[in-house]
Motif scaffolding. Structure first.
Motif, PDB file in Angstrom:
ATOM      1  N   PHE A 220       0.153  -8.295   3.336  1.00  0.00           N
ATOM      2  CA  PHE A 220       0.117  -7.060   4.130  1.00  0.00           C
ATOM      3  C   PHE A 220      -0.025  -5.830   3.238  1.00  0.00           C
ATOM      4  CE2 PHE A 220       2.570  -3.612   6.292  1.00  0.00           C
ATOM      5  CZ  PHE A 220       1.672  -3.379   7.335  1.00  0.00           C
ATOM      6  N   THR A 221       0.330  -5.950   1.977  1.00  0.00           N
ATOM      7  CA  THR A 221       0.254  -4.795   1.080  1.00  0.00           C
ATOM      8  C   THR A 221      -1.168  -4.295   0.898  1.00  0.00           C
ATOM      9  OG1 THR A 221       0.139  -6.244  -0.871  1.00  0.00           O
ATOM     10  CG2 THR A 221       2.317  -5.484  -0.183  1.00  0.00           C
ATOM     11  N   PHE A 222      -2.162  -5.135   1.175  1.00  0.00           N
ATOM     12  CA  PHE A 222      -3.555  -4.692   1.142  1.00  0.00           C
ATOM     13  C   PHE A 222      -3.764  -3.528   2.103  1.00  0.00           C
ATOM     14  CE2 PHE A 222      -7.746  -4.957   3.210  1.00  0.00           C
ATOM     15  CZ  PHE A 222      -8.564  -4.703   2.115  1.00  0.00           C
ATOM     16  N   TYR A 223      -3.082  -3.567   3.234  1.00  0.00           N
ATOM     17  CA  TYR A 223      -3.164  -2.489   4.212  1.00  0.00           C
ATOM     18  C   TYR A 223      -2.127  -1.407   3.917  1.00  0.00           C
ATOM     19  CZ  TYR A 223      -5.903  -5.938   6.770  1.00  0.00           C
ATOM     20  OH  TYR A 223      -6.854  -6.853   7.134  1.00  0.00           O
ATOM     21  N   LEU A 224      -0.941  -1.815   3.501  1.00  0.00           N
ATOM     22  CA  LEU A 224       0.145  -0.865   3.253  1.00  0.00           C
ATOM     23  C   LEU A 224      -0.250   0.179   2.217  1.00  0.00           C
ATOM     24  CD1 LEU A 224       3.137  -0.149   3.817  1.00  0.00           C
ATOM     25  CD2 LEU A 224       3.741  -1.653   1.910  1.00  0.00           C
ATOM     26  N   GLY A 225      -0.881  -0.238   1.160  1.00  0.00           N
ATOM     27  CA  GLY A 225      -1.233   0.693   0.092  1.00  0.00           C
ATOM     28  C   GLY A 225      -2.246   1.739   0.500  1.00  0.00           C
ATOM     29  N   ARG A 226      -2.959   1.519   1.614  1.00  0.00           N
ATOM     30  CA  ARG A 226      -3.959   2.479   2.090  1.00  0.00           C
ATOM     31  C   ARG A 226      -3.376   3.439   3.126  1.00  0.00           C
ATOM     32  NH1 ARG A 226      -8.026  -1.918   3.987  1.00  0.00           N
ATOM     33  NH2 ARG A 226      -9.163  -0.165   4.926  1.00  0.00           N
ATOM     34  N   MET A 227      -2.102   3.302   3.447  1.00  0.00           N
ATOM     35  CA  MET A 227      -1.456   4.191   4.416  1.00  0.00           C
ATOM     36  C   MET A 227      -0.900   5.401   3.673  1.00  0.00           C
ATOM     37  SD  MET A 227       0.467   1.344   6.800  1.00  0.00           S
ATOM     38  CE  MET A 227      -0.436  -0.071   7.456  1.00  0.00           C
ATOM     39  N   SER A 228      -1.792   6.260   3.262  1.00  0.00           N
ATOM     40  CA  SER A 228      -1.435   7.352   2.352  1.00  0.00           C
ATOM     41  C   SER A 228      -0.497   8.382   2.974  1.00  0.00           C
ATOM     42  CB  SER A 228      -2.707   8.051   1.867  1.00  0.00           C
ATOM     43  OG  SER A 228      -3.497   8.484   2.973  1.00  0.00           O
ATOM     44  N   ASN A 229      -0.407   8.419   4.296  1.00  0.00           N
ATOM     45  CA  ASN A 229       0.476   9.379   4.966  1.00  0.00           C
ATOM     46  C   ASN A 229       1.736   8.732   5.533  1.00  0.00           C
ATOM     47  OD1 ASN A 229      -0.783  12.137   4.957  1.00  0.00           O
ATOM     48  ND2 ASN A 229      -2.506  10.962   5.743  1.00  0.00           N
ATOM     49  N   LEU A 230       2.010   7.503   5.111  1.00  0.00           N
ATOM     50  CA  LEU A 230       3.173   6.796   5.642  1.00  0.00           C
ATOM     51  C   LEU A 230       4.464   7.519   5.261  1.00  0.00           C
ATOM     52  CD1 LEU A 230       3.862   4.178   7.203  1.00  0.00           C
ATOM     53  CD2 LEU A 230       4.319   3.117   4.986  1.00  0.00           C
ATOM     54  N   GLN A 231       5.305   7.787   6.274  1.00  0.00           N
ATOM     55  CA  GLN A 231       6.572   8.477   6.063  1.00  0.00           C
ATOM     56  C   GLN A 231       7.774   7.574   6.306  1.00  0.00           C
ATOM     57  OE1 GLN A 231       6.538  12.031   8.502  1.00  0.00           O
ATOM     58  NE2 GLN A 231       4.460  12.555   7.865  1.00  0.00           N
ATOM     59  N   LYS A 232       7.597   6.557   7.163  1.00  0.00           N
ATOM     60  CA  LYS A 232       8.716   5.684   7.519  1.00  0.00           C
ATOM     61  C   LYS A 232       8.243   4.241   7.548  1.00  0.00           C
ATOM     62  CE  LYS A 232      12.103   4.910  11.245  1.00  0.00           C
ATOM     63  NZ  LYS A 232      12.594   5.410  12.563  1.00  0.00           N
ATOM     64  N   LEU A 233       8.979   3.362   6.856  1.00  0.00           N
ATOM     65  CA  LEU A 233       8.655   1.944   6.812  1.00  0.00           C
ATOM     66  C   LEU A 233       9.889   1.141   7.188  1.00  0.00           C
ATOM     67  CD1 LEU A 233       6.817  -0.465   6.108  1.00  0.00           C
ATOM     68  CD2 LEU A 233       7.558  -0.221   3.725  1.00  0.00           C
ATOM     69  N   CYS A 234       9.738   0.290   8.208  1.00  0.00           N
ATOM     70  CA  CYS A 234      10.832  -0.573   8.655  1.00  0.00           C
ATOM     71  C   CYS A 234      10.395  -2.030   8.523  1.00  0.00           C
ATOM     72  CB  CYS A 234      11.203  -0.285  10.114  1.00  0.00           C
ATOM     73  SG  CYS A 234      11.669   1.422  10.460  1.00  0.00           S
ATOM     74  N   LEU A 235      11.174  -2.802   7.797  1.00  0.00           N
ATOM     75  CA  LEU A 235      10.894  -4.224   7.619  1.00  0.00           C
ATOM     76  C   LEU A 235      12.065  -5.035   8.155  1.00  0.00           C
ATOM     77  CD1 LEU A 235       9.548  -4.205   3.948  1.00  0.00           C
ATOM     78  CD2 LEU A 235       8.180  -4.250   6.049  1.00  0.00           C
ATOM     79  N   SER A 236      11.761  -6.087   8.913  1.00  0.00           N
ATOM     80  CA  SER A 236      12.819  -6.925   9.487  1.00  0.00           C
ATOM     81  C   SER A 236      12.560  -8.389   9.176  1.00  0.00           C
ATOM     82  CB  SER A 236      12.886  -6.738  11.011  1.00  0.00           C
ATOM     83  OG  SER A 236      13.194  -5.411  11.360  1.00  0.00           O
TER      84      SER A 236
END
Length: 477
Positions: A220-236
């Motif tokens: 999933f990090t292939f997509y995560l690293g392109r989320m340049s404006n990400l402010q909040k990340l929740c992992l469960s």
């Protein structure tokens, strides 16, 4: 009939236009912008799809907040609006208006339909003649479609399926933007095509609400690293497969944490049931690009080394919200947490130690630092093992925290009998005494004491400032 209930000329004009849809559509070019929102609402309510298409084609505002009108997805309305977008004037066609840049499908901006009239530039009111724009101004430009999405293993409903297909057919003129993305898919391959349709740079919040293996998270990090404006990340519930070797686990963790270096807007990190955190928290924290505002670690196991890294990391020294819920701390030294509380004393607003099983001696080490957290508004100590004497000390140390609005404390150990069963009368008596200590120092706003969950019904017995609450299970003799 009062004067206020009489229809206005605008109301009469709208009614007249909508009575005959075939006559109304050619007349839209002659209408002032102020009439478009109420006319759109009327056409939406009457489900006049041809009129909706025509209104969208020459919509005079930057944004069309369609989601604010729909209490639930309506496929026929969506089709009409998207058809209208496809019919927008091109560079070669003469047009009066072509301002629409954003179609918002989120259930927000409800005030637009009444407020946007007042936002129109002065002088437009009553201007009935079409305004001629140059062909350059009328050139068709890309449209941003805003939607909050939840991606799962099953096919999306008809509404979203149609939207995705439409976006796929218009890759150059449509950008699908999602501010808040929820992922409940167990398998990443089932949502990859949908993720590829999104403008990843628009995403501000991601909430993974499914059980993933660490290897899936790494992919999933292939997509995560392109989320340049990400402010909040929740992992469960990120689990480590027993089939993977230590070397593979290290590689997966590195893949994941390395992407944090690219997320320089990330301020809120929530991790629930993330099994690889133990002895690896430093790997996560040291890769952060900027200080965190909120850190939540729930249902995880941490080591003392993790607590040390937590207290020493420069990206945690401006925390406003710290949640360590259901993290077993009984066997750990909490001096690192004392150091952390001292560091964030001027910024911390929320402190949550729910069900951490902290003991008397451990809390004693934290109390001096806790008393310095002058900005604290919420604290939770439910589910910890404090004696009445320690609770009295806790009341006195929080006595000078005048900004506290919600305080959640555990039942003193003396509230239970030798078998660990709550004695309700004793519990209520001790709570009244503790509340009295607090009232001698300051006027509390919201204080509540709670027992451990009942063995029969799993509910807690509560004592609040207003009244006690207890489960209906019979109390043992």
């Amino acid at each position: 009939m009062s004067t206020g209930s009489l229809p206005t000329l605008v109301d009469l004009a709208r009614k007249s236009l909508l009575q005959k849809e075939s006559l109304a559509i050619p007349a839209l070019e002659q209408l002032p912008p102020q009439m478009f929102p109420p006319l759109f609402e009327d056409a939406f309510t009457a489900r006049l799809k041809d009129t909706l298409k025509a209104l969208v084609r020459i919509w005079p505002f930057d944004t069309l907040p369609l989601g604010a009108l729909m209490k639930e997805p309506q496929l026929d309305i969506l089709k009409a609006v998207l058809d209208g977008l496809d019919m927008r004037p091109t560079r070669r066609s003469g047009c009066r208006r072509c301002k629409l840049r954003t179609l918002d499908l989120r259930s927000i901006h409800g005030a637009f339909w009444s407020a946007c009239v007042h936002a129109c530039p002065p002088g437009l009111v009553g201007r009935m003649q079409p305004v001629q724009h140059s062909p350059r101004m009328c050139a068709r430009s890309a449209v941003k479609v805003m939607a909050n999405l939840c991606l799962s293993d099953i096919m999306p409903n008809e509404f979203l399926a149609y939207l995705f297909q439409w976006v796929k057919k218009n890759p150059r003129t449509v950008h699908l933007c999602c501010r808040k993305l929820k992922i409940s898919a167990t398998f990443l391959y089932s949502i990859r095509k949908l993720l590829d349709l999104l403008e990843l740079g628009c995403i501000q919040e991601v909430n993974v609400r499914s059980t993933w293996h660490l290897s899936t998270l790494a992919k999933f990090t292939f997509y995560l690293g392109r989320m340049s404006n990400l402010q909040k990340l929740c992992l469960s519930h990120i689990c480590v497969s027993t089939d993977s070797s230590p070397e593979e686990q290290e590689e997966h963790i590195s893949h994941f944490t390395s992407q944090f270096l690219r997320l320089n807007r990330l301020r809120r990190l929530h991790m629930r049931g993330v099994s690889f955190l133990q002895d690896h928290l430093d790997r996560v924290l040291r890769c952060l690009s900027a200080p965190l505002e909120a850190l939540s670690i729930t249902n995880c196991v941490l080591s003392e080394a993790d607590l040390v890294h937590l207290s020493q990391c420069p990206n945690t020294d401006e925390l406003k919200h710290l949640y360590l819920s259901c993290v077993p701390l009984t066997s750990l030294r909490l001096e690192p947490l004392r150091v952390l509380l001292e560091t964030v004393a001027s910024t911390l607003r929320t402190l949550d130690f729910l069900d951490c099983e902290i003991t008397d001696s451990q809390l004693d080490a934290l109390l001096p630092a806790l008393s310095r957290c002058s900005q604290l508004t919420t604290c939770c100590f439910y589910g910890n093992k404090f004696s009445m004497e320690t609770m009295q000390g806790l009341m006195r140390h929080t006595g000078n925290l005048n900004k506290l609005r919600l305080e959640l404390y555990p039942a003193p150990l003396e509230s239970y009998n030798a078998q660990g069963v709550i004695q309700r009368a004793r519990f209520f008596e001790l709570c009244r005494d503790l509340l009295g200590i607090l009232k001698e120092i300051r006027e509390p706003q919201g204080v509540m004491f709670s027992t451990r969950p009942c063995r029969n019904c799993d509910k807690r017995v509560l004592y609040s400032m207003d009244m006690p609450y207890q489960c209906q299970c019979p109390e043992p003799a």
